[in-house]
Each structure stands twice: as C-alpha cells, then as structure tokens.
Design an enzyme around this catalytic site. Sequence first.
Site, PDB file in Angstrom:
ATOM      1  N   ASN A  10       0.861  -1.186   0.000  1.00 54.95           N
ATOM      2  CA  ASN A  10       0.000   0.000   0.000  1.00 54.95           C
ATOM      3  C   ASN A  10       0.901   1.242   0.000  1.00 54.95           C
ATOM      4  OD1 ASN A  10      -1.836   2.020   0.475  1.00 54.95           O
ATOM      5  ND2 ASN A  10      -2.295   1.404   2.592  1.00 54.95           N
ATOM      6  N   LYS A  12       0.011   4.235  -0.243  1.00 51.24           N
ATOM      7  CA  LYS A  12      -0.696   5.394   0.333  1.00 51.24           C
ATOM      8  C   LYS A  12      -0.532   6.601  -0.603  1.00 51.24           C
ATOM      9  CE  LYS A  12       0.338   3.484   4.810  1.00 51.24           C
ATOM     10  NZ  LYS A  12       0.060   3.581   6.220  1.00 51.24           N
ATOM     11  N   HIS A  94      -9.483   0.741   4.900  1.00 50.50           N
ATOM     12  CA  HIS A  94      -8.213   1.030   5.579  1.00 50.50           C
ATOM     13  C   HIS A  94      -8.478   1.985   6.745  1.00 50.50           C
ATOM     14  CE1 HIS A  94      -4.171   2.415   6.378  1.00 50.50           C
ATOM     15  NE2 HIS A  94      -3.740   1.353   5.713  1.00 50.50           N
ATOM     16  N   GLU A  96      -6.909   4.431   7.852  1.00 50.19           N
ATOM     17  CA  GLU A  96      -6.718   5.865   7.574  1.00 50.19           C
ATOM     18  C   GLU A  96      -7.975   6.463   6.959  1.00 50.19           C
ATOM     19  OE1 GLU A  96      -3.024   5.419   5.448  1.00 50.19           O
ATOM     20  OE2 GLU A  96      -2.035   4.934   7.344  1.00 50.19           O
ATOM     21  N   GLU A 164      -5.170  -5.097  10.694  1.00 51.22           N
ATOM     22  CA  GLU A 164      -4.173  -4.033  10.860  1.00 51.22           C
ATOM     23  C   GLU A 164      -4.473  -3.240  12.125  1.00 51.22           C
ATOM     24  OE1 GLU A 164      -2.341  -3.027   6.775  1.00 51.22           O
ATOM     25  OE2 GLU A 164      -4.044  -1.716   7.094  1.00 51.22           O
ATOM     26  N   GLY A 170       2.380   2.353  10.675  1.00 52.42           N
ATOM     27  CA  GLY A 170       3.286   3.486  10.477  1.00 52.42           C
ATOM     28  C   GLY A 170       3.983   3.953  11.737  1.00 52.42           C
ATOM     29  N   SER A 210       3.551  -1.968  10.418  1.00 53.46           N
ATOM     30  CA  SER A 210       5.003  -1.912  10.606  1.00 53.46           C
ATOM     31  C   SER A 210       5.713  -3.220  10.257  1.00 53.46           C
ATOM     32  CB  SER A 210       5.336  -1.468  12.038  1.00 53.46           C
ATOM     33  OG  SER A 210       4.823  -0.169  12.271  1.00 53.46           O
TER      34      SER A 210
HETATM   35  C1  PEP Z   1      -0.794   0.058   5.907  1.00 53.88           C
HETATM   36  O1  PEP Z   1      -0.913   1.235   5.619  1.00 53.88           O
HETATM   37  O2  PEP Z   1      -1.620  -0.755   5.471  1.00 53.88           O
HETATM   38  C2  PEP Z   1       0.326  -0.345   6.761  1.00 53.88           C
HETATM   39  C3  PEP Z   1       0.321  -1.530   7.281  1.00 53.88           C
HETATM   40  O3  PEP Z   1       1.326   0.599   6.963  1.00 53.88           O
HETATM   41  P1  PEP Z   1       2.801   0.346   7.614  1.00 53.88           P
HETATM   42  O4  PEP Z   1       3.304  -0.962   7.044  1.00 53.88           O
HETATM   43  O5  PEP Z   1       3.587   1.517   7.176  1.00 53.88           O
HETATM   44  O6  PEP Z   1       2.602   0.267   9.095  1.00 53.88           O
END
Ligand code: PEP
Length: 248
Positions: A10, A12, A94, A96, A164, A170, A210
């Site tokens: 992803n 983003k 997601h 976000e 997630e 992040g 992460s």
């Molecule tokens: C994501 O945005 O789906 C995600 C898991 O981000 P990160 O790997 O940066 O934590």
Amino acid sequence: MGRQFFVGGNFKMNGTIKSIKEILDNLNKAKLDPNTEVVVAPPALYLLLAREHLREGLEVAAQNIFDKPSGAFTGEISADQLKDSGITWTILGHSERRVILKEDDEFVAAKTKAALDCGLGVILCCGESLEQREANKTIEVVTKQLKAVADKVKDWSKIVVAYEPIWAIGTGKVATTEQAQEVHKAIREWLAKEVSSEAAEKTRILYGGSVTEKNSGELAKQPDIDGFLVGGASLKPAFVDIINSNQA
Ligand code: PEP
C-alpha cells in the site's frame, strides 16, 4: 490445498512517476517467490502507469473505490472503471480512511459489495485502536467491522482480510507474533461461525502494521497469518524480502 501466501503493498499518498517506476522496476527484475500472490496499490493517479509498467503475474489494486457504478460523484472512482482499466483489486476499509475520512462499517460494506459484484478482489482491512485494545475490545471491534460485510456479502472467495491494528500502522510498533496470531485465529473462528467453514478454511488473513523484512519471517510462520499488507516498507527495495518471507 493450503492458502496461497499474499503480499500487498500500500503506497498510500506517496510517490512520483519516477519513484513509482523505480519501485516497479525493482519488482519486475526481482526473483519473487512464485507461490506468493503480489498486489501493489499506488495512488489512483498512477494506477494505469503501474498496470502498464508492471510485469504480468503481478497485480494492481486501488486504495479505495466508490459504491456506485457511475454518475455525479466528483472525485470518486468506481469498480467498473477499475475493471475497465485492468485493475483487479481494491483495498477497502483502511483505518486511515475509517479514521481520517470517517468511513463507517456500513459504507465499507457497501463498497465491498460493489467491488465484488464487479469481479474485483477486495483487501478488506479491519483493526482496533490502542484504546480499544487496552479495553480488551479487539475481537469485538474487528468482528463488528467484518459483520457489516457479512450482512451484505455471502461469497467471501474474492475477499482477503487484512488485520491491521491501528496502533501498529506506520508507528514502527509491530504486533508480537502472539498478538497477531491470536487475532487471526479469532477472525478465522468468526468466519467459521458467521460465514461458512469453507470461508474460514480458504480466506487469506493478512497482518499489517510496521511489517519489515526483519519481522516478516517470524510472522509468516504463524499458522493463521497468510501474508501481509505492507505500507512504508513497500516503497523500499526490501519489499522483495517481505514478499519472499514465506520461503525462509
Ligand atoms: C498500511 O498502511 O496498510 C500499513 C500496514 O502501513 P505500515 O506498514 O507503514 O505500518
């Protein structure tokens, strides 16, 4: 037959034509585990570029869709338009988008149905906040998010669930293998009870939050972790090592 390992990237709202081409070139020339399904999700503006640039066998996902096929919905993109452009997947729900853009469970479920009705695959995200985890509400929150979809969708064969935890996205704070496995197992049990034993057995459940090339190997060994949704690390060359982490 076992569940095929799945790794999604992803991007983003990151990247430029130049940097996205570099990421795709790196994937195109890499030796990738042939048993792993790979899907990358660049910003909408670069979806067609990605489809044209990426080698066959690697798929492209949108990061979002709208739940109507066409019409007066300024700024939105439909599942039909993605299909028309050779984009075969979309990420939905997601955190976000749930948190910043206030998308609720019903809207995510309506979009999931619209995507599936069009034949797209859906990477359906779910996950709890730190506050909800500390209040022991993780399973309740995650299954409520999934239930909104189960109320509208009976066939889960084109859904990949991405667990997630918001506190791990992040932040560099990855869930422990035990924490992730515990929630993945609970999701699988929920699928068996609320959808079907077939959905429980076949649905891929990804971990996201992460993930790096340093922690992906251990996570991949967990029985209910069938791959990853990767944010930040999908922009780096080591994304290849994450894709190959099920081989180790
Ligand atoms: C994501 O945005 O789906 C995600 C898991 O981000 P990160 O790997 O940066 O934590």
